[in-house]
Design an enzyme around this catalytic site. Structure first.
Site, PDB file in Angstrom:
ATOM      1  N   SER A   1       0.826  -1.208   0.000  1.00  0.00           N
ATOM      2  CA  SER A   1       0.000   0.000   0.000  1.00  0.00           C
ATOM      3  C   SER A   1       0.857   1.254   0.000  1.00  0.00           C
ATOM      4  O   SER A   1       0.365   2.334  -0.292  1.00  0.00           O
ATOM      5  CB  SER A   1      -0.883   0.031   1.251  1.00  0.00           C
ATOM      6  OG  SER A   1      -1.762  -1.045   1.256  1.00  0.00           O
TER       7      SER A   1
ATOM      8  N   HIS B   1      -2.119  -3.300  -6.814  1.00  0.00           N
ATOM      9  CA  HIS B   1      -2.676  -2.902  -5.522  1.00  0.00           C
ATOM     10  C   HIS B   1      -4.182  -3.144  -5.524  1.00  0.00           C
ATOM     11  O   HIS B   1      -4.953  -2.383  -6.105  1.00  0.00           O
ATOM     12  CB  HIS B   1      -2.362  -1.421  -5.257  1.00  0.00           C
ATOM     13  CG  HIS B   1      -2.722  -0.973  -3.883  1.00  0.00           C
ATOM     14  ND1 HIS B   1      -3.323   0.227  -3.615  1.00  0.00           N
ATOM     15  CD2 HIS B   1      -2.567  -1.586  -2.687  1.00  0.00           C
ATOM     16  CE1 HIS B   1      -3.520   0.334  -2.310  1.00  0.00           C
ATOM     17  NE2 HIS B   1      -3.063  -0.750  -1.726  1.00  0.00           N
TER      18      HIS B   1
ATOM     19  N   GLU C   1      -5.092  -0.985  -8.734  1.00  0.00           N
ATOM     20  CA  GLU C   1      -4.146   0.008  -9.243  1.00  0.00           C
ATOM     21  C   GLU C   1      -2.944  -0.758  -9.784  1.00  0.00           C
ATOM     22  O   GLU C   1      -2.355  -1.580  -9.078  1.00  0.00           O
ATOM     23  CB  GLU C   1      -3.705   0.953  -8.120  1.00  0.00           C
ATOM     24  CG  GLU C   1      -4.818   1.878  -7.658  1.00  0.00           C
ATOM     25  CD  GLU C   1      -4.426   2.742  -6.469  1.00  0.00           C
ATOM     26  OE1 GLU C   1      -4.858   3.905  -6.436  1.00  0.00           O
ATOM     27  OE2 GLU C   1      -3.716   2.267  -5.558  1.00  0.00           O
TER      28      GLU C   1
ATOM     29  N   ASN D   1      -4.604   5.949  -2.010  1.00  0.00           N
ATOM     30  CA  ASN D   1      -4.098   6.284  -0.672  1.00  0.00           C
ATOM     31  C   ASN D   1      -3.440   7.663  -0.614  1.00  0.00           C
ATOM     32  O   ASN D   1      -3.429   8.303   0.429  1.00  0.00           O
ATOM     33  CB  ASN D   1      -3.139   5.202  -0.171  1.00  0.00           C
ATOM     34  CG  ASN D   1      -3.908   3.978   0.287  1.00  0.00           C
ATOM     35  OD1 ASN D   1      -5.104   4.057   0.565  1.00  0.00           O
ATOM     36  ND2 ASN D   1      -3.250   2.843   0.361  1.00  0.00           N
TER      37      ASN D   1
END
Ligand SMILES: NC(=O)c1ccc[n+]([C@@H]2O[C@H](COP(=O)([O-])OP(=O)(O)OC[C@H]3O[C@@H](n4cnc5c(N)ncnc54)[C@H](O)[C@@H]3O)[C@@H](O)[C@H]2O)c1
Length: 296
Positions: free
Chosen positions: A126, A147, A159, A197
């Site tokens: 992450s 991801h 992702e 994120n």
């Protein structure tokens, strides 16, 4: 598509979901774990999830035999393993182990020495740079980020992250794999937090700073973002869900690497709660008190 056999390393929260969607997508999957108990638990979760999905499909009108047959076939494509050598001939290996860069680098160095030269390496990290893991593997041009989001079985996004050294062909294959397991891939460069994120964690941190300054109560901050923006939950509830320790460790890593980025700030309240062991839903208390999945 050149990818047929997929290895997944780590069969925890994320890894078991990646194993499952890959098997459902028709790939042969080696589910590798370092820990026998974790492997058994992960495989049991997959079996349960597949049978639940079959039940739902039957309710929606899919013939029983077909639904149960599909679930059984998907589970049959998975082979659990405690021996890393089983990954050697995989076309793609996706890492989903503990979020610790040194541990991940060591693993990719081992994989670089072990796997056939065509194997593509992916990390589900992450927060860590994909390029650093690619360099550790000794084949940075064959390294990508994949991801996935929690729960993997339900969340539609993946992702797909390329470092400056990732080859075009490897990147295209990784995107195609994302699509083949039923996800919508978005492409992103190797930047901290990728897309989701990078936007989400500073937003959570800003909400914590508001609470710390006493600008509004936690309930009002959460209600404001739910009702004003249509978000399914407010930022403090979300932080409790993600885990305060996880949020802190992401922010600490970013602040250390990018000290001049104003969006990366660590609220004192976050450090304090983590120090007290109030890590969110998983410990029964974070910003709210929790009983299982529900605020109490
Ligand atoms: N939890 C999330 O919401 C989320 C979302 C996206 C990405 N991620 C990332 O996915 C990765 C895994 O997170 P998780 O939440 O599934 O963690 P987890 O703790 O649930 O699972 C990790 C698993 O990896 C195994 N493991 C640890 N070290 C290993 C090693 N060296 N070799 C083999 N197996 C090993 C552990 O036994 C454990 O079962 C992390 O990089 C995390 O940042 C997590």
């Amino acid at each position: 598509m050149a990818i047929r056999k997929v290895g997944v390393i780590g069969c925890g929260l994320m890894g078991h979901g990646i194993v499952q969607v890959a098997a459902q997508g028709g790939f042969d999957v080696v589910a590798f774990e370092g820990d026998k108990g974790a492997l058994d638990k992960g495989l049991a979760r997959i079996e349960k999830s597949l049978s639940k999905l079959a039940e739902k499909a039957i309710e929606k009108g899919k013939p029983k035999e077909q639904a149960e047959g599909d679930a059984k076939a998907a589970f049959g494509r998975i082979r659990g393993s405690l021996d890393k050598k089983d990954l050697a001939d995989c076309d793609l290996v996706v890492e989903a182990i503990v979020e610790d860069l040194d541990v991940k680098k060591k693993l990719f160095a081992e994989l670089g020495a072990l796997c056939k030269k065509e194997t593509i390496f992916a990390s589900n990290t992450s927060s860590f740079p994909i390029g650093v893991m690619g360099d550790a593997s000794g084949r940075p041009e064959r390294m990508v980020g994949l991801h996935f989001f929690n729960p993997v079985q339900l969340m539609k996004l993946v992702e797909v992250v390329r470092s400056s050294k990732t080859s075009d062909d490897v990147f295209a294959q990784a995107r195609a794999f994302g699509e083949a397991v039923g996800k919508t891939p978005v492409s992103c460069k190797d930047t901290p937090g990728f897309v989701v994120n990078r936007l989400l964690v500073p937003y959570m941190s800003q909400a914590l700073l508001m609470l710390e300054r006493g600008d509004a109560s936690k309930e009002d901050i959460d209600a404001a973002m739910q009702l004003g923006c249509g978000y399914p939950m407010g930022p403090l509830t979300l932080t409790d869900y993600v885990g305060l320790d996880t949020t802190l460790s992401i922010l600490e890593g970013w602040v250390k690497t990018y000290p001049d980025e104003p969006a990366f700030k660590i609220p004192a309240i976050l450090r304090q709660k983590v120090k007290e062991g109030k890590l969110g839903r998983k410990t029964g208390e974070g910003f709210y008190r929790w009983e299982g999945d529900k605020k109490s």
